[in-house]
Design a protein around this motif. Sequence first.
Motif, mmCIF file in Angstrom:
data_model
loop_
_atom_site.group_PDB
_atom_site.id
_atom_site.type_symbol
_atom_site.label_atom_id
_atom_site.label_comp_id
_atom_site.label_asym_id
_atom_site.label_seq_id
_atom_site.Cartn_x
_atom_site.Cartn_y
_atom_site.Cartn_z
ATOM 1 N N ARG A 324 0.833 -1.205 0.000
ATOM 2 C CA ARG A 324 0.000 0.000 0.000
ATOM 3 C C ARG A 324 0.867 1.255 0.000
ATOM 4 O O ARG A 324 0.588 2.216 -0.713
ATOM 5 C CB ARG A 324 -0.913 0.017 1.231
ATOM 6 N N ARG A 325 1.933 1.208 0.826
ATOM 7 C CA ARG A 325 2.828 2.367 0.867
ATOM 8 C C ARG A 325 3.471 2.578 -0.501
ATOM 9 O O ARG A 325 3.583 3.700 -0.980
ATOM 10 C CB ARG A 325 3.919 2.167 1.924
ATOM 11 N N ALA A 326 3.922 1.481 -1.128
ATOM 12 C CA ALA A 326 4.557 1.596 -2.436
ATOM 13 C C ALA A 326 3.590 2.152 -3.473
ATOM 14 O O ALA A 326 3.973 2.874 -4.386
ATOM 15 C CB ALA A 326 5.084 0.235 -2.875
ATOM 16 N N LEU A 327 2.317 1.816 -3.303
ATOM 17 C CA LEU A 327 1.314 2.277 -4.262
ATOM 18 C C LEU A 327 0.857 3.694 -3.966
ATOM 19 O O LEU A 327 0.002 4.230 -4.666
ATOM 20 C CB LEU A 327 0.106 1.346 -4.258
ATOM 21 N N GLY A 328 1.375 4.292 -2.906
ATOM 22 C CA GLY A 328 1.075 5.697 -2.670
ATOM 23 C C GLY A 328 0.223 5.990 -1.454
ATOM 24 O O GLY A 328 -0.315 7.087 -1.332
ATOM 25 N N ALA A 329 0.084 5.023 -0.533
ATOM 26 C CA ALA A 329 -0.659 5.313 0.690
ATOM 27 C C ALA A 329 0.198 6.209 1.565
ATOM 28 O O ALA A 329 1.354 5.909 1.822
ATOM 29 C CB ALA A 329 -0.980 4.017 1.421
ATOM 30 N N LYS A 330 -0.391 7.324 2.021
ATOM 31 C CA LYS A 330 0.349 8.228 2.898
ATOM 32 C C LYS A 330 0.346 7.660 4.312
ATOM 33 O O LYS A 330 -0.584 6.938 4.679
ATOM 34 C CB LYS A 330 -0.302 9.615 2.885
ATOM 35 N N PRO A 331 1.376 7.984 5.099
ATOM 36 C CA PRO A 331 1.432 7.449 6.471
ATOM 37 C C PRO A 331 0.146 7.725 7.240
ATOM 38 O O PRO A 331 -0.354 6.878 7.967
ATOM 39 C CB PRO A 331 2.621 8.186 7.083
ATOM 40 N N GLU A 333 -2.819 7.957 6.163
ATOM 41 C CA GLU A 333 -3.928 7.088 5.754
ATOM 42 C C GLU A 333 -3.816 5.712 6.390
ATOM 43 O O GLU A 333 -4.811 5.123 6.803
ATOM 44 C CB GLU A 333 -3.943 6.961 4.224
ATOM 45 N N ILE A 334 -2.576 5.217 6.463
ATOM 46 C CA ILE A 334 -2.358 3.910 7.092
ATOM 47 C C ILE A 334 -2.708 3.992 8.572
ATOM 48 O O ILE A 334 -3.442 3.166 9.112
ATOM 49 C CB ILE A 334 -0.879 3.491 6.938
#
Lengths: 419, 233
Positions: A324-331, A333-334
């Motif tokens: 998810r992080r690699a796909l562009g999830a911002k911290p 959002e996680i």
Amino acid sequence: MKFIFTRDTWQEIFGAIRKNKLRTAITIIGVFWGILLFVALQGAAKGMENGFDDRFKNLATNSMFLWSEQTGIPYGGYKRNRKVRLELNDTYRIASQIEGVQFVAPRNAKGVFGDAVPLVINKLKSGNYRVFGDYPIIDKVSKKKLRKGRFLNQKDIQDQRKICVIGERIEKELFEEGENPVGQYIKISNIYFQVVGVYKRNNTDFFERDNSIFIPFTTYQKVFNTGNRIGWMVIAGYPKEDIIAVEEKVKNLLKRRYTVHPNDERAFGAFNFGEMFGKITGFVKGLKFTALIVGIATILAGVIAIGNILLITVKERTKEIGVRRALGAKPGEIRGQIILESVFLTLTAGLLGMTVGGLLLSYLNDLAKSWDFPFLNPTVSLPYIGFAIAIMVILGTLIGLIPAQRAVSIKPIDALREE
Amino acid sequence: MIQIKELQKSYRMGSNELHVLKGINLDIKEGEFVSIMGSSGSGKSTLLNIIGMLDEADKGSYVLDDVPIKNLSEKKAAIYRNKFLGFIFQSFNLINYKNAAENVALPLYYQGISRKIRKEKSLYYLEKVGLEDRAHHLPSELSGGQKQRVAIARALASEPKVLLADEPTGALDTKTSYEVMDFLQGINDEGKTILVVTHEPDIANMTKRIVMLKDGVIEKDTFVEQVRASEHV
């Protein structure tokens, strides 16, 4: 904050929760149980409070019974084990000399203290019932609800009328169905009395229930030849008066009057409703407080369990979070997703617990109706529920912060590295 | 599209310092199809991670589409990754409880695109990789090649400037590998810049340029005659 209300956020959360139903179920058991306990204990405590209130509502709680027994200490030339007999005059003395006493009512009774229970006859039917000789003022101590007719009055006392007030069970047992006992005559210990009233069953155990007969005190004196002797007396204090202190003063007065040793604890006995009521009130208060502490502690333990499981979940989902992080999830959002998951699980478990707790209380309420136990309308007040929900949201958020921080600290590169 | 100058990176392994990249210079133009080759430990994955903003260089500069990539906050890096880059992994890295269409739509979700458009786009890209009929299948119901095609669709969905593929055929058999390469070639033909890390020469030969890494430096950088994967399928 906007993301809380978007459908997508929830879809992500439900996706994660649905992924492992068993784990989710186990996770929420802790909080579910905590809230269930919280609601059940609070409700039960409230139910007992209501139950006791119901029992005492017809009773002047700031009152006592006082009777005499045998002396325990030799005094003033008298041996021990001397019988002390209370007299009618004592009631006037107490009423006039002791401060804080509202009224004193002498009582006499047949069939209460192990003596023969009088036989009562109406035509072909008969039964044995206890008979009390009373002043009308007794109604102030233990309120009688009359179904038919009236209670004793002052005129009955003055004229020494041969009238009586009977309990509803006696009406049922001695009279035909649909027959009105008021105005009819029944024979008590071979003397005819006219029935003037029928009282309802009183739940307060210390009194006469529904199978006693009240006759005027003066009539009792004459019929049973008791003279000035009285069985015992009821002493009522003013509402704010310390009834335990009053008891002490009354006993001291009686000890002087009957030449009883000041330290003699046996000569006079008392049953102090004020003292007992205070104890019960304290007990219920303690119960509620304990319920609160236990409930909160259990909720806390449950929430910590949720945090614990979420922490494991995050560990398990390291790779997913990395993707998810690699796909562009911002911290953010996680983090938000995990905290929301925590709060959601906590709240779901809590609301489930409240529902089941409520059902349990309603079941207990039904059950208690068939018991002889002070338990009535067990409820948990809304502020308590609001408090519990607030606690769950706050704790859920706080505990969610730990796994959320863990999730954010996962570097996508570490998460994606091939094992 | 990508300008890399004197890029250095070292890792600390206990008390030892491991110098992985020892000054890399690389210039990749738009529309190129580059493979990075090298033996294990040559630093090729580290280079890809730095290009993918999953890792940060110690020294040197890196400019992606005229944006200097340096000292990015986590948030900024996430936004750039989402906007500029599409990732394809060796082990696919699909989210196993989401179906193919949902997986493809995930980068779009993080772009804040509405559900409706996400759905349309994800179906469009699934169609592009020939898997529109598998849109509602979970990854576990797909074959390896199909999974990688879903991953390619996912990488394409955010319309990135550069596609980064780390051993995209590493977990696939030869036939499926060539199928996947065929897709990548098709995407490259449409003008997309693609970077592939591989250690298989046949895969590398299907790109247009081979960068050989050895011990943290570029040993060889050659443009090659592209072998069309379709000839082998």
